[in-house]
Motif scaffolding. Structure first.
Motif, mmCIF file in Angstrom:
data_model
loop_
_atom_site.group_PDB
_atom_site.id
_atom_site.type_symbol
_atom_site.label_atom_id
_atom_site.label_comp_id
_atom_site.label_asym_id
_atom_site.label_seq_id
_atom_site.Cartn_x
_atom_site.Cartn_y
_atom_site.Cartn_z
ATOM 1 N N LEU A 137 -40.850 11.986 -19.900
ATOM 2 C CA LEU A 137 -39.735 12.490 -19.096
ATOM 3 C C LEU A 137 -38.668 11.419 -18.883
ATOM 4 O O LEU A 137 -37.465 11.684 -19.031
ATOM 5 C CB LEU A 137 -40.249 12.991 -17.746
ATOM 6 N N ASP A 138 -39.085 10.215 -18.515
ATOM 7 C CA ASP A 138 -38.111 9.149 -18.265
ATOM 8 C C ASP A 138 -37.296 8.833 -19.509
ATOM 9 O O ASP A 138 -36.096 8.547 -19.426
ATOM 10 C CB ASP A 138 -38.826 7.886 -17.766
ATOM 11 N N TRP A 139 -37.934 8.874 -20.660
ATOM 12 C CA TRP A 139 -37.207 8.586 -21.900
ATOM 13 C C TRP A 139 -36.240 9.716 -22.238
ATOM 14 O O TRP A 139 -35.083 9.475 -22.594
ATOM 15 C CB TRP A 139 -38.193 8.381 -23.049
ATOM 16 N N MET A 140 -36.697 10.948 -22.121
ATOM 17 C CA MET A 140 -35.866 12.094 -22.482
ATOM 18 C C MET A 140 -34.735 12.322 -21.491
ATOM 19 O O MET A 140 -33.671 12.842 -21.859
ATOM 20 C CB MET A 140 -36.730 13.363 -22.563
ATOM 21 N N PHE A 141 -34.928 11.945 -20.233
ATOM 22 C CA PHE A 141 -33.887 12.157 -19.226
ATOM 23 C C PHE A 141 -32.807 11.078 -19.262
ATOM 24 O O PHE A 141 -31.836 11.154 -18.516
ATOM 25 C CB PHE A 141 -34.514 12.212 -17.830
ATOM 26 N N THR A 142 -32.987 10.055 -20.108
ATOM 27 C CA THR A 142 -31.980 9.007 -20.244
ATOM 28 C C THR A 142 -30.957 9.415 -21.300
ATOM 29 O O THR A 142 -31.328 9.802 -22.418
ATOM 30 C CB THR A 142 -32.638 7.673 -20.664
ATOM 31 N N ASP A 143 -29.688 9.352 -20.973
ATOM 32 C CA ASP A 143 -28.633 9.733 -21.914
ATOM 33 C C ASP A 143 -28.464 8.648 -22.972
ATOM 34 O O ASP A 143 -28.210 7.486 -22.653
ATOM 35 C CB ASP A 143 -27.318 9.948 -21.168
ATOM 36 N N ARG A 144 -28.620 9.026 -24.239
ATOM 37 C CA ARG A 144 -28.487 8.090 -25.350
ATOM 38 C C ARG A 144 -27.399 8.555 -26.296
ATOM 39 O O ARG A 144 -27.190 9.759 -26.479
ATOM 40 C CB ARG A 144 -29.826 7.972 -26.110
ATOM 41 N N ASP A 145 -26.741 7.582 -26.928
ATOM 42 C CA ASP A 145 -25.684 7.925 -27.867
ATOM 43 C C ASP A 145 -26.245 8.666 -29.083
ATOM 44 O O ASP A 145 -25.641 9.613 -29.570
ATOM 45 C CB ASP A 145 -24.947 6.656 -28.324
ATOM 46 N N VAL A 146 -27.384 8.199 -29.576
ATOM 47 C CA VAL A 146 -28.018 8.844 -30.729
ATOM 48 C C VAL A 146 -29.019 9.867 -30.225
ATOM 49 O O VAL A 146 -29.894 9.550 -29.423
ATOM 50 C CB VAL A 146 -28.724 7.806 -31.616
ATOM 51 N N LYS A 147 -28.888 11.105 -30.714
ATOM 52 C CA LYS A 147 -29.812 12.177 -30.332
ATOM 53 C C LYS A 147 -30.345 12.816 -31.599
ATOM 54 O O LYS A 147 -29.611 13.018 -32.566
ATOM 55 C CB LYS A 147 -29.098 13.205 -29.444
ATOM 56 N N TRP A 148 -31.619 13.130 -31.582
ATOM 57 C CA TRP A 148 -32.271 13.739 -32.747
ATOM 58 C C TRP A 148 -32.190 15.263 -32.646
ATOM 59 O O TRP A 148 -31.420 15.894 -33.368
ATOM 60 C CB TRP A 148 -33.713 13.252 -32.842
ATOM 61 N N LEU A 149 -32.953 15.858 -31.766
ATOM 62 C CA LEU A 149 -32.883 17.303 -31.523
ATOM 63 C C LEU A 149 -31.761 17.535 -30.509
ATOM 64 O O LEU A 149 -31.996 17.677 -29.312
ATOM 65 C CB LEU A 149 -34.228 17.805 -30.998
ATOM 66 N N GLN A 150 -30.530 17.530 -31.016
ATOM 67 C CA GLN A 150 -29.356 17.373 -30.156
ATOM 68 C C GLN A 150 -29.236 18.373 -29.012
ATOM 69 O O GLN A 150 -29.040 17.967 -27.863
ATOM 70 C CB GLN A 150 -28.094 17.371 -31.010
#
Length: 370
Positions: A137-150
């Motif tokens: 959850l902590d990783w997925m809830f962090t906004d990142r410039d690169v997204k895989w399953l956008q």
């Protein structure tokens, strides 16, 4: 693959298989091989996550994890930990637990080592599942410039803007699982809460000391007139120590499913130690080193995403396992599927960028808009 990186793993594998054959003949050799393959298939996501954290550590702490840390992984989590769990849940002392393990009673016997460990699975699953669920959850809830399953990752990053939302969702999930799946809700709630507390404690201390160490480096650089560090500071001292602890707890959480699943193949702790501990843990080490030294995570930018989706799947499987048994082969296949899909997506992305004349070795920030 690089022999320098995987040489020890190949050597340990050969030695372990020889010992297994001498110990129990062809049957033991086959079982040891199956367990080694099981652990390696379950550990691809573990190696990817290890590599992402290891890159933040100084060379000293990297060596500590790859030596002492692997020793703990082999003998602590794959051999000693199951003995401790059985001793605690069955009210035995460590010697009695070891004696029971060596007796190799069939799992159908309710007093057997395998049966007692299986009986403790809800507590183990609640602890490990909550730890991994929080990590996901902590990783997925962090906004990142690169997204895989956008679409999905963009939606999750928006939800992550709500403060402490990961803790709220994790606690809610734990309460619902304890209420509707657990035979003993109090035990599951306690174990899950300990998993949550362990994650928050180790993660929080690691981040605190890492930030403190980076701030100290900036102050020293400003004092000598160099203008500040030219690259991201590596975690040293207390920061490195707590990242080391974090990796050890993370490895423990990853190993829960493999340790429990191994008893569906054989109740023999010697074969489990050889296959799961020596062969499996050594290949996790080699895969981690390979990813760090070859810069694989930088070249294949979606691998980390795939690993964390695999972590989320493993967390769900562990938590569902509080009430229902999930086949360990399915667990391994899900992890491999996420890693494989992420690797393929990364390769296709790199080819697309190369066709456009774009350097795929640029940073993620530079390529995010592409």
């Amino acid at each position: 693959m690089n022999l320098r990186i995987f040489g020890w793993s190949y050597g340990v594998t050969v030695v372990s298989l020889v010992i297994a054959f001498l110990y129990g003949g062809w049957q033991a050799l086959i079982l040891c091989t199956i367990l080694g393959i099981l652990e390696i298939s379950l550990s691809f996501d573990n190696a990817v996550v290890n590599a992402t954290i290891l890159e933040r550590m100084s060379e000293f702490w990297q060596k500590i994890f790859l030596t002492i840390g692997i020793f703990i992984a082999v003998f602590g989590m794959r051999l000693v930990f199951p003995l401790v769990i059985v001793a605690v849940t069955a009210g035995l002392n460590p010697v009695e637990s070891l004696t029971l393990a060596l007796e190799q009673r069939p799992e159908s016997d309710p007093t057997s080592y395998a049966a007692l460990l299986d009986e403790a699975y809800p507590q183990i699953a609640a602890f490990g599942g909550m730890f991994l669920f929080m990590l996901f959850l902590d990783w997925m809830f962090t906004d990142r410039d690169v997204k895989w399953l956008q679409p999905i990752e963009r939606f999750l990053s928006r939800i992550g803007q709500i403060e402490r939302i990961s803790i709220v969702l994790a606690v809610l999930a734990l309460v619902l699982l304890a209420e509707f799946l657990a035979e003993d809700p109090a035990i599951v709630l306690l174990s899950g809460s300990l998993g949550l507390i362990t994650y928050l404690g180790v993660q929080g201390l690691g981040q605190f000391f890492e930030q403190a160490g980076h701030a100290q480096m900036q102050e020293e650089a400003a004092a000598d007139g160099s203008g500040g560090p030219t690259q991201l500071a590596k975690a040293t001292g207390k920061a490195g120590f707590f990242l080391f602890l974090y990796l050890e707890v993370l490895d423990a959480a990853f190993s829960f499913d493999g340790v429990i699943g191994a008893f569906a193949i054989t109740p023999d702790p010697i074969i489990i130690a050889l296959g799961l501990g020596l062969i499996g843990a050594m290949f996790v080490r080699s895969l981690t080193v390979f990813l760090v030294r070859k810069g694989t995570l930088a070249d294949y930018v979606y691998l980390e995403h795939g690993a964390h989706w695999a972590i989320g799947a493993l967390a769900v499987i562990l938590l569902v396992g509080i009430g229902y048994h999930v086949n360990e082969i399915l667990t391994g296949l899900i992890g491999v599927a996420f890693i494989g899909a992420a690797l393929l997506s990364s390769i296709l992305r790199n080819r697309r960028l190369e066709a456009q004349g774009i350097d795929t070795h640029k940073t993620a920030d530079e390529l995010a808009a592409k």
